[in-house]
Motif scaffolding. Structure first.
Motif, PDB file in Angstrom:
ATOM      1  N   GLY A 361       0.801  -1.214   0.000  1.00  0.00           N
ATOM      2  CA  GLY A 361       0.000   0.000   0.000  1.00  0.00           C
ATOM      3  C   GLY A 361       0.838   1.271   0.000  1.00  0.00           C
ATOM      4  N   GLY A 362       0.452   2.199   0.886  1.00  0.00           N
ATOM      5  CA  GLY A 362       1.136   3.497   0.929  1.00  0.00           C
ATOM      6  C   GLY A 362       2.581   3.404   1.352  1.00  0.00           C
ATOM      7  N   ALA A 363       2.960   2.362   2.081  1.00  0.00           N
ATOM      8  CA  ALA A 363       4.364   2.207   2.478  1.00  0.00           C
ATOM      9  C   ALA A 363       5.260   2.014   1.269  1.00  0.00           C
ATOM     10  N   ARG A 364       4.747   1.376   0.230  1.00  0.00           N
ATOM     11  CA  ARG A 364       5.538   1.205  -0.993  1.00  0.00           C
ATOM     12  C   ARG A 364       5.699   2.536  -1.721  1.00  0.00           C
ATOM     13  N   ILE A 365       4.686   3.400  -1.647  1.00  0.00           N
ATOM     14  CA  ILE A 365       4.810   4.728  -2.257  1.00  0.00           C
ATOM     15  C   ILE A 365       5.866   5.544  -1.523  1.00  0.00           C
ATOM     16  N   TYR A 366       5.867   5.487  -0.194  1.00  0.00           N
ATOM     17  CA  TYR A 366       6.912   6.183   0.556  1.00  0.00           C
ATOM     18  C   TYR A 366       8.290   5.628   0.211  1.00  0.00           C
ATOM     19  N   TYR A 367       8.374   4.328   0.023  1.00  0.00           N
ATOM     20  CA  TYR A 367       9.661   3.719  -0.348  1.00  0.00           C
ATOM     21  C   TYR A 367      10.125   4.239  -1.704  1.00  0.00           C
ATOM     22  N   ILE A 368       9.197   4.451  -2.624  1.00  0.00           N
ATOM     23  CA  ILE A 368       9.556   5.004  -3.935  1.00  0.00           C
ATOM     24  C   ILE A 368      10.076   6.424  -3.782  1.00  0.00           C
ATOM     25  N   PHE A 369       9.382   7.248  -2.986  1.00  0.00           N
ATOM     26  CA  PHE A 369       9.810   8.632  -2.797  1.00  0.00           C
ATOM     27  C   PHE A 369      11.177   8.710  -2.120  1.00  0.00           C
ATOM     28  N   ASN A 370      11.333   8.005  -1.041  1.00  0.00           N
ATOM     29  CA  ASN A 370      12.506   8.179  -0.196  1.00  0.00           C
ATOM     30  C   ASN A 370      13.722   7.420  -0.708  1.00  0.00           C
ATOM     31  N   ASP A 371      13.541   6.164  -1.069  1.00  0.00           N
ATOM     32  CA  ASP A 371      14.678   5.322  -1.427  1.00  0.00           C
ATOM     33  C   ASP A 371      14.946   5.311  -2.928  1.00  0.00           C
ATOM     34  N   VAL A 372      13.932   4.964  -3.714  1.00  0.00           N
ATOM     35  CA  VAL A 372      14.152   4.806  -5.150  1.00  0.00           C
ATOM     36  C   VAL A 372      14.432   6.157  -5.805  1.00  0.00           C
ATOM     37  N   VAL A 431       6.926   9.134 -11.180  1.00  0.00           N
ATOM     38  CA  VAL A 431       5.481   9.215 -11.409  1.00  0.00           C
ATOM     39  C   VAL A 431       4.943   7.868 -11.892  1.00  0.00           C
ATOM     40  N   GLU A 432       5.660   7.228 -12.816  1.00  0.00           N
ATOM     41  CA  GLU A 432       5.205   5.941 -13.343  1.00  0.00           C
ATOM     42  C   GLU A 432       5.194   4.865 -12.261  1.00  0.00           C
ATOM     43  N   LEU A 433       6.198   4.855 -11.407  1.00  0.00           N
ATOM     44  CA  LEU A 433       6.244   3.843 -10.341  1.00  0.00           C
ATOM     45  C   LEU A 433       5.083   4.000  -9.363  1.00  0.00           C
ATOM     46  N   VAL A 434       4.779   5.237  -8.994  1.00  0.00           N
ATOM     47  CA  VAL A 434       3.650   5.464  -8.091  1.00  0.00           C
ATOM     48  C   VAL A 434       2.345   5.064  -8.769  1.00  0.00           C
ATOM     49  N   TYR A 435       2.209   5.361 -10.044  1.00  0.00           N
ATOM     50  CA  TYR A 435       1.008   4.952 -10.794  1.00  0.00           C
ATOM     51  C   TYR A 435       0.861   3.433 -10.804  1.00  0.00           C
ATOM     52  N   GLU A 436       1.964   2.722 -11.032  1.00  0.00           N
ATOM     53  CA  GLU A 436       1.913   1.253 -11.036  1.00  0.00           C
ATOM     54  C   GLU A 436       1.533   0.705  -9.665  1.00  0.00           C
ATOM     55  N   GLU A 437       2.034   1.307  -8.606  1.00  0.00           N
ATOM     56  CA  GLU A 437       1.681   0.846  -7.262  1.00  0.00           C
ATOM     57  C   GLU A 437       0.205   1.075  -6.961  1.00  0.00           C
ATOM     58  N   LEU A 438      -0.330   2.194  -7.429  1.00  0.00           N
ATOM     59  CA  LEU A 438      -1.760   2.453  -7.217  1.00  0.00           C
ATOM     60  C   LEU A 438      -2.616   1.446  -7.974  1.00  0.00           C
ATOM     61  N   VAL A 439      -2.175   1.057  -9.158  1.00  0.00           N
ATOM     62  CA  VAL A 439      -2.910   0.036  -9.915  1.00  0.00           C
ATOM     63  C   VAL A 439      -2.865  -1.306  -9.180  1.00  0.00           C
ATOM     64  N   LYS A 440      -1.704  -1.638  -8.604  1.00  0.00           N
ATOM     65  CA  LYS A 440      -1.607  -2.886  -7.829  1.00  0.00           C
ATOM     66  C   LYS A 440      -2.523  -2.848  -6.605  1.00  0.00           C
ATOM     67  N   ILE A 441      -2.548  -1.712  -5.930  1.00  0.00           N
ATOM     68  CA  ILE A 441      -3.440  -1.578  -4.773  1.00  0.00           C
ATOM     69  C   ILE A 441      -4.883  -1.774  -5.197  1.00  0.00           C
ATOM     70  N   CYS A 442      -5.239  -1.246  -6.351  1.00  0.00           N
ATOM     71  CA  CYS A 442      -6.608  -1.378  -6.850  1.00  0.00           C
ATOM     72  C   CYS A 442      -6.957  -2.845  -7.111  1.00  0.00           C
ATOM     73  N   HIS A 443      -6.031  -3.592  -7.698  1.00  0.00           N
ATOM     74  CA  HIS A 443      -6.295  -5.002  -7.987  1.00  0.00           C
ATOM     75  C   HIS A 443      -6.351  -5.845  -6.714  1.00  0.00           C
ATOM     76  N   ASN A 444      -5.664  -5.423  -5.673  1.00  0.00           N
ATOM     77  CA  ASN A 444      -5.658  -6.197  -4.426  1.00  0.00           C
ATOM     78  C   ASN A 444      -6.847  -5.903  -3.535  1.00  0.00           C
ATOM     79  N   CYS A 445      -7.637  -4.915  -3.867  1.00  0.00           N
ATOM     80  CA  CYS A 445      -8.809  -4.576  -3.063  1.00  0.00           C
ATOM     81  C   CYS A 445      -9.958  -5.513  -3.439  1.00  0.00           C
ATOM     82  N   THR A 446     -10.217  -6.493  -2.622  1.00  0.00           N
ATOM     83  CA  THR A 446     -11.295  -7.440  -2.885  1.00  0.00           C
ATOM     84  C   THR A 446     -11.778  -7.999  -1.554  1.00  0.00           C
ATOM     85  N   SER A 447     -12.848  -8.717  -1.620  1.00  0.00           N
ATOM     86  CA  SER A 447     -13.424  -9.353  -0.439  1.00  0.00           C
ATOM     87  C   SER A 447     -14.110 -10.641  -0.876  1.00  0.00           C
TER      88      SER A 447
END
Length: 790
Positions: A361-372, A431-447
């Motif tokens: 989730g959002g932790a991966r976005i922070y990892y992209i900003f800070n580390d990558v 920008v592309e990496l954050v977009y890809e992570e948001l798409v992954k989050i969207c696909h993982n949202c299920t019940s």
């Protein structure tokens, strides 16, 4: 009522076999070594030949055999009194030879032809007036060594299969052992002891009593003095292979068995407790008692299974909702809201199902900003792709036809803008990496409930993906505009850049400052005014150093700062020259320093600084020429200070300039070929890789200024790009996802299509509903059974 218990268990067993229930039914499991006589015991109990025979392993699948006692009606006798029926075939078999063939074909169909085994059981019912109600499971015989084309691990496979059946607490173990083999070597008793160490649910069966050596008997074993079992040992005598080949009937075989026990001197007194008839009666009684004993456990287990089945059925939802539009709309709206809530909570890190194994989730976005992204920008070198020749070429091109007096500001702008563009690729990739992570989050949202409707789930993902795709363009454009903005205006008036440029200039000039040596005694003035010169030098130097450290408030660029330093140094030199002329008109000046001259005195700091900016001879555009050196040497001997160009002889600038190579071909100025101009328009000649002192100072200064300004821009981009991505992409999507889902999908004409369930899920819900009904019916039946003590 006791006979109804076995029928009830058989009914439950058939029901749960088809539906896949987890209720363990009380049953008799036949275990023994290969060729120990298991099949013969079962056939004798049934009274018919129906099992496959042959050499090697014959039983390769578990055979669940249900014996059902069916009395003959006296008033209307049926055409046949005994028949068999398989659960996988809706057909009655009156010919028991056909039953044997069907067992062989079904075994070959599942287990194959290579003598392998399978865990999938074969269920067979036999209705006969000559049998008691029993439920037995015939398992493959235990072997030691693979024979023929059997698998190399056949022993382990069979042991695992047998252990799976006898390890169940509701199973009664029927351990078959041949009497002509020492009981200590019985594999069936050994395996039974591993799961039933106290022998509470194990019945021992001794076969082949008639084949024991003369003078030996199994009386001690049958009476329980060798290996005690709570349910005891029962001896039987089966038909021999010769009897089978001669088609000896089962009734004759039973009569022969009875005569054997009555006439044998060792078994005469216990003949009534041995034989196949007594074995069948004992098994019937043991099975009913076992069922009666396990009834409370079965009820408790059924109660638990009903709760689990009801909960799983509730997770599949109710199919009755599909007929009402209002209920459909409410269901879709609730699923949309839950999907949007899960998407936002995954980004913010407030989701309940947070993984502890990896970032999500959002932790991966922070990892992209800070580390990558951060490491990508920090790894960029401001001047790595710029060598000294590129910088020198840019300086010369920015001055045009005129020689440069100072470091040109145009060269700095020309060089620093491409370096700023180096930040564009990592920013857009962020920008592309954050977009890809948001798409992954969207696909993982299920019940579990949303998985019922794969089309609705796909529509939700498509809508959110379209929203993210719409925001990707503006986010990338704004990120690129941040780079363009930085490259559009080079703010050399930035406080951090002004201090950095002053330090860079000071560091660039400091290596070239050389302390002047003490003057010789012959050069000291006689009137005592020599200290005036030194004091004036000190005052001028202090002023120059002060002006180089403290930035001016009205400075427009770093070039103006450098110009101010040059003007201050020039005025200081002119004042010093006037001072020397007024106080010592007859004293010859100190000779100018020359790189190629030998024996000359070292230059002073002021002379070095002037030489760096104005050249060695003060006016020549090209330094270090041989003619200039000769001119300075002659001037130093004659005491005349040369000012301006030397027009008396050959022009030293033409001799040492770009066209010097062509003019020295034959000593004639007209020998230069105009057609070969392309070879000479490069700013750096073949032998000009070594920088002059002035060029080295300019290159180092430009490089330091680029590094300083690039660091300022990089820090700005490192701060602004994540903020822009969060504003334009992440936050905007989180705020608009709910509205977009409702606007795009909440349409009554789409309800029926989106709520179309998966076919597999519909079948599973139907099976689970039938299983729940079976559980309820079994629980009701068990509750109504009147348990009586035997």
């Amino acid at each position: 009522m006791d006979s109804d218990l076995i029928k009830l268990v058989n009914k439950l067993q058939d029901t749960f076999h088809n539906l896949g229930g987890e209720l363990d039914m009380p049953q008799l499991v036949v275990v023994g070594s290969q060729s120990a006589g298991k099949s013969s015991v079962l056939e004798t109990i049934v009274g018919r030949d129906f099992l496959p025979r042959g050499s090697g392993i014959i039983t390769r699948r578990p055979l669940v055999l249900q014996l059902i006692h069916s009395p003959i009606a006296e008033d209307n006798p049926p055409p046949y009194t005994e028949w068999g029926q398989f659960l996988h075939l809706d057909k009655r078999f009156t010919d028991f030879d056909e039953i044997r063939k069907e067992i062989e074909q079904e075994t070959f169909r599942v287990a194959g032809q290579n003598k392998g085994i399978s865990k999938l059981p074969i269920s067979l019912r036999i209705y006969s007036p000559n049998v008691l109600d029993l439920t037995l499971v015939d398992l493959p015989g235990l072997t030691k060594i693979p024979v023929g084309d059997q698998p190399s691990d056949i022993e382990r496979q069979i042991r695992n299969l047998v252990s799976e059946y006898i390890s169940k607490a509701n199973s009664v173990i029927l351990a078959v052992s041949p009497a002509n083999v020492d009981l200590a070597n019985s594999e069936s008793l050994k395996l039974a002891r591993s799961v039933d160490p106290q022998g509470r649910r194990t019945i021992g069966v001794l076969t082949k009593l008639d084949l024991m050596d003369a003078g030996t008997n199994a009386l001690d074993i049958l009476t329980g003095r060798v290996y005690p079992l709570k349910l005891g040992f029962i001896g039987v005598v089966n038909r021999s292979q010769q009897d089978i080949n001669s088609a000896k009937s089962m009734s004759d075989a039973l009569d022969s068995e009875t005569e054997f026990f009555k006439n044998h001197p060792a078994y005469r007194n216990i003949a009534h407790k041995n034989g196949t008839k007594y074995l069948a009666q004992s098994l019937n009684k043991v099975l009913m008692n076992h069922i009666r004993e396990k009834l409370p456990d079965m009820k408790a287990r059924l109660n638990t299974l009903m709760g689990q089945a009801q909960q799983e059925l509730n997770s599949f939802g109710d199919a009755a909702v599909f007929g009402d539009k209002n209920q459909q709309g409410g269901l879709i709206l609730r699923l949309m809201t839950q999907f949007a809530r899960d998407f936002v909570s995954s980004i913010e890190g407030t989701n309940v199902a947070v993984s502890t194994k990896e970032l999500s989730g959002g932790a991966r976005i922070y990892y992209i900003f800070n580390d990558v992204f951060g490491n990508a920008l920090l790894s960029l070198n401001a001047t790595q792709n710029l060598d000294n020749q590129d910088i020198r070429t840019a300086i010369r091109n920015s001055t045009g036809p005129r020689p440069s007096l100072f470091v040109p500001e145009v060269a700095f702008d020309l060089l620093v803008k491409p370096q700023i563009k180096l930040l564009e690729a990592p920013s857009l990739r962020c920008v592309e990496l954050v977009y890809e992570e948001l798409v992954k989050i969207c696909h993982n949202c299920t019940s579990v409930e949303l998985q019922r409707f794969p089309r609705l789930h796909a529509q939700l993902i498509d809508v959110v993906s379209d929203l993210l795709r719409e925001r990707l363009g503006p986010t990338s454009d704004y990120t690129q505009s941040l780079i363009d903005i930085q490259a559009a205006y080079i703010n050399t008036n930035h406080p951090a850049f002004i201090s950095g440029s002053a330090m860079a200039a000071a560091q660039t000039q400091s290596p070239h400052k050389i302390q002047p040596p003490p003057r010789p005694a012959s050069a000291e003035p006689l009137n005592g005014h020599a200290h005036i010169d030194d004091e004036e030098d000190d005052i001028s130097d202090s002023n120059a150093s002060t002006s180089s450290v403290i930035p001016r408030n009205d400075s427009r660029s770093v070039s103006s700062t450098v110009h101010d330093r040059a003007r201050a140094s020039t005025s200081k030199a002119i004042k010093h020259s006037k001072h020397l002329s007024s106080h010592h008109p007859s004293q010859p000046p100190r000779p100018h320093s020359s790189t190629g001259a030998s024996g000359s005195s070292p230059p002073t700091a002021r002379e070095t600084f002037l030489n760096l900016f104005f050249g060695q001879n003060g006016t020549a555009p090209v330094a270090h020429s041989a003619a200039a050196n000769r001119s300075q040497s002659s001037a130093s001997h004659t005491g005349i200070i040369p000012i301006g160009k030397d027009v008396s002889g050959e022009d030293p600038s033409l001799t040492a300039g770009i066209m010097s190579g062509a003019r020295t071909l034959d000593g004639n100025n007209t020998a230069y070929e105009m057609k070969s101009l392309g070879r000479h328009i490069e700013a750096i000649s073949n032998d000009g890789s070594q920088l002059t002192m002035r060029e080295e100072m300019e290159v180092n200064l430009i490089r330091s200024l680029i590094t300083s300004y690039f660091g300022i821009v990089r820090q700005t981009i490192l701060d602004l790009v994540p903020k822009a991505i969060m504003h334009f992409l992440v936050n905007h999507t989180s705020q608009q996802v709910q509205n977009r889902l409702v606007a795009s999908l909440y349409k009554p004409e789409l309800f029926a299509e989106m709520l179309n369930e998966d076919e597999t899920l519909v079948a599973e819900r139907t099976r689970m509903k039938a299983l729940l009904d079976a559980y309820k019916e079994a629980f009701k039946t068990l509750s109504d059974v009147n348990v009586k003590a035997s």
